[in-house]
Design a protein around this motif. Structure first.
Motif, PDB file in Angstrom:
ATOM      1  N   TYR A   1       2.970  -0.764  -9.002  1.00  0.00           N
ATOM      2  CA  TYR A   1       3.175  -1.783  -7.975  1.00  0.00           C
ATOM      3  C   TYR A   1       3.839  -3.026  -8.563  1.00  0.00           C
ATOM      4  O   TYR A   1       4.787  -3.568  -7.994  1.00  0.00           O
TER       5      TYR A   1
ATOM      6  N   GLN B   1      -2.405   2.947  -1.900  1.00  0.00           N
ATOM      7  CA  GLN B   1      -2.449   4.412  -1.928  1.00  0.00           C
ATOM      8  C   GLN B   1      -1.200   4.987  -2.592  1.00  0.00           C
ATOM      9  O   GLN B   1      -1.234   6.092  -3.132  1.00  0.00           O
ATOM     10  N   SER B   2      -0.109   4.235  -2.554  1.00  0.00           N
ATOM     11  CA  SER B   2       1.171   4.735  -3.063  1.00  0.00           C
ATOM     12  C   SER B   2       1.444   4.339  -4.508  1.00  0.00           C
ATOM     13  O   SER B   2       2.248   4.988  -5.175  1.00  0.00           O
ATOM     14  N   TYR B   3       0.819   3.263  -4.972  1.00  0.00           N
ATOM     15  CA  TYR B   3       1.100   2.740  -6.313  1.00  0.00           C
ATOM     16  C   TYR B   3      -0.192   2.438  -7.049  1.00  0.00           C
ATOM     17  O   TYR B   3      -1.146   1.908  -6.450  1.00  0.00           O
TER      18      TYR B   3
ATOM     19  N   THR C   1      -0.553   0.303   3.018  1.00  0.00           N
ATOM     20  CA  THR C   1      -0.741   1.562   2.291  1.00  0.00           C
ATOM     21  C   THR C   1      -0.287   1.471   0.832  1.00  0.00           C
ATOM     22  O   THR C   1      -0.293   2.479   0.132  1.00  0.00           O
ATOM     23  N   THR C   2       0.105   0.305   0.365  1.00  0.00           N
ATOM     24  CA  THR C   2       0.673   0.207  -0.985  1.00  0.00           C
ATOM     25  C   THR C   2      -0.311   0.636  -2.063  1.00  0.00           C
ATOM     26  O   THR C   2       0.082   1.231  -3.066  1.00  0.00           O
TER      27      THR C   2
ATOM     28  N   TYR D   1      -1.451  -5.518  -1.193  1.00  0.00           N
ATOM     29  CA  TYR D   1      -2.054  -4.491  -2.049  1.00  0.00           C
ATOM     30  C   TYR D   1      -3.572  -4.419  -1.912  1.00  0.00           C
ATOM     31  O   TYR D   1      -4.141  -3.324  -1.888  1.00  0.00           O
TER      32      TYR D   1
END
Length: 419
Positions: free
Chosen positions: A192, A185-187, A182-183, A175
């Motif tokens: 997360y 950016q996604s969460y 890319t976590t 993270y």
């Protein structure tokens, strides 16, 4: 007949003889076996012979370990699970790493932990090969098949301790490494943590289906206060006061000890919002902790505690039938150790005993490097991992913690073993 009174010296001799005789008695074995899942904090050599930068099978790692060769533990001696196994009466010998165990070892216990491993399968891929949580569970499944119907029966496994310590790398080596993953950016941090805990719960359910009933789940500590993060913050502060260099914010990626390192830049950890004062004391520089990381960890730990309550039947649906789950509050324990450092003999709380750069935290312990002389005075062995002296306190508090102390919830490890 009148009995002659013993002299004080004779009485002392008798007391010493009795004490030594008691110490010589074999420790009662409280559980039939112990199985360990986790990352470099508890890895005992599973990464030794795979293509990975997350390895510790070189000196000075294991410098205080009894034996000829470095055993692959990311510390100077024993880990917290080595000590818990000892308290449970499962030593000697130590619980072996699965990669080096013989079939005859399986029934007594196995360590499946892997440096750089996380809950998410991609966590730690920046360091090469390792065994994520799901793969560790599959290794246990294979071991159960080899144990056969007696040693591997659900009834017997239900009396064993299952220790799980996961999550640190999902932040340090996922993270908060946005140049590689890319976590972030996604969460957001809450989403997360929820995603991690959902996968965590699935793997616990898989262990439960194989017979596990007594779980010990370790929270993630204040990793924003480890020497690596303190060094990064100091480096960023220096960069703010100086002209930017060509490697500022990126650096050179190096790893030799369990998680990714970066020399000369921000370390791939994203932006840093430091507290005004460090929770760690001692000498050697290092200012504030990385509170951005600590805040994200706090969200995860709250979710983990809620999951423990749910699995124990106190939080609605999702209970695992017949299971008892213990939560180890490693943040509370770490802060308690820092608050009473002098009483434990610690003098250095913010530097690694072995390493390079600020706080001995910019590059981890190099092969054949000379570490500090007195490891008992250091909380941290390297940029990321505790010394054996610190591990001993963590283990003792997990095993014996009272409800008031709060290191373990809802019961401590010794009470779990007695169920």
């Amino acid at each position: 007949m009148q009995t002659k009174a013993r002299s004080p010296l004779a009485a002392l001799v008798v007391l010493l003889v009795v004490t030594m005789a008691a110490a010589a008695q074999p420790q009662q074995q409280l559980v039939p076996c112990m199985y360990i899942f986790g990352d470099s904090l508890v890895d005992s050599g599973n990464n030794n012979n795979i293509l990975s930068l997350a390895r510790a099978n070189y000196q000075p790692y294991g410098i205080d370990f009894t034996g000829a060769a470095p055993p692959g533990r990311f510390t100077n001696g024993l880990t917290v699970v080595d000590m818990l196994a000892d308290m449970l009466g499962l030593r000697p010998p130590l619980i072996p790493a699965y990669a080096m165990a013989q079939p005859a070892d399986f029934a007594r216990g196995l360590n499946f932990a892997s440096g750089a491993a996380g809950i998410r399968p991609e966590t730690g891929n920046n360091l090469g090969r390792h065994y994520p949580f799901s793969e560790q569970v599959e290794h246990f499944r294979a071991a159960v098949r080899q144990m056969g119907p007696n040693a591997g029966s659900p009834e017997r496994l239900g009396r064993c301790i299952f220790y799980v310590g996961m999550g640190s790398n999902d932040y340090l080596n996922n993270y908060f490494m946005p140049n590689y993953y890319t976590t972030a950016q996604s969460y957001d941090p809450a989403a997360y943590a929820a995603d991690l805990l959902q996968e965590y719960s699935r793997q616990l359910a898989a262990l439960h289906a194989l017979g596990a009933r007594k779980f010990v789940l370790a929270a993630v500590g204040d990793i924003g206060c480890i020497p690596y993060e303190l060094a990064r913050i100091s480096n960023n502060q220096d960069d703010d006061d100086a002209a930017p260099s060509s490697d500022s914010g990126t650096g050179i990626s190096i790893s030799l000890g369990g998680v990714g390192l970066t020399v000369g830049g921000g370390g791939g950890g994203g932006s840093t919002q430091a507290a005004n004062a460090s929770r760690s004391g001692g000498n050697g520089g290092g200012g504030a902790c990385n509170e951005e990381i600590n805040s994200a960890i706090a969200i995860y730990n709250r979710g983990l505690l809620s999951m423990v309550k749910r699995l124990n039947g106190g939080g609605g649906g999702g209970r695992m039938a017949g299971a008892t789950v213990v939560y180890l509050d490693t943040v509370r324990t770490g802060r308690a150790v820092a608050a009473s450092a002098a009483a434990h003999g610690f003098e250095v709380l913010d530097r690694g005993c072995c390493g390079v750069g600020r706080n001995n935290g910019q590059i981890t312990c190099l092969p054949m490097q000379q570490p500090c002389g007195d490891r008992s005075k250091y909380v941290f062995w390297d940029a990321f991992h505790p010394t054996e002296a610190a591990n001993r306190i963590y283990a003792a508090r997990a095993f014996n913690s009272s409800a008031a102390a709060g290191d373990a919830y809802p019961i401590n490890v010794s009470q779990l073993a007695a169920i």
